[in-house]
Design an enzyme around this catalytic site. Structure first.
Site: not given
Ligand code: DQA
Length: 143
Positions: A11-12, A19, A24, A73, A76, A97, A99, A106
């Site tokens: 998502p996103n 964004r 990012y 990725n 969330a 994985e 990111h 964070r």
């Protein structure tokens, strides 16, 4: 025949470029995809994004059957989805994985991770380059 490498985005990530660019970066997901396609060359690449948790679970199940390696990725859903965790545990393709940011550095809510324990490797904090590092590793793996 060599199975394709799947790159799945949660998502996103369709909003990359606009964004929170300070976190990012300015590259869009299409920029990342086109760099990966160049790097993959003749190697089959399946590159997708969804905002839907169920669709992501369906695609992980598909990757288990069809992919030589899964690069994910999960956005969330990394921090929330037990359904995704279960699908990844059942997935027989090796999982890398990715990111863009480093969630470990964070907010507290990003410290829960339902993906990492099913992954062969995790790459975080390298920005878009992390996808290329993951792809290089996937290409080196025997299909
Ligand atoms: C992300 C990190 C996640 O915590 C966040 O929810 C995202 C993007 C990353 O690539 O840095 O959507 O997966």
């Amino acid at each position: 025949m060599t199975k394709p490498i799947y790159v799945l985005n949660g998502p996103n990530l369709n909003l990359l470029g606009t964004r929170e660019p300070e976190i990012y970066g300015h590259d869009t997901l299409a920029d990342i995809e086109s760099r990966l396609r160049k790097k993959a060359g003749e190697r089959g690449l399946e590159f997708r994004q969804t905002n839907s948790e169920g669709e992501l679970v369906d695609w992980v199940q598909e990757a288990s059957r069809e992919a030589s390696c899964l690069i994910l990725n999960a956005g969330a859903y990394t921090h929330t989805s037990i359904a995704l965790h279960d699908a990844l545990r059942a997935c027989t393709a090796p999982l890398i994985e990715v990111h863009l940011s480093n969630p470990a550095a964070r907010e507290a809510f990003r410290q829960t991770n339902y993906v990492a324990s099913a992954a062969m490797a995790s790459i975080a904090g390298l920005g878009p380059h992390g996808y290329e590092v993951a792809l290089e590793a996937a290409i080196r793996m025997k299909a």
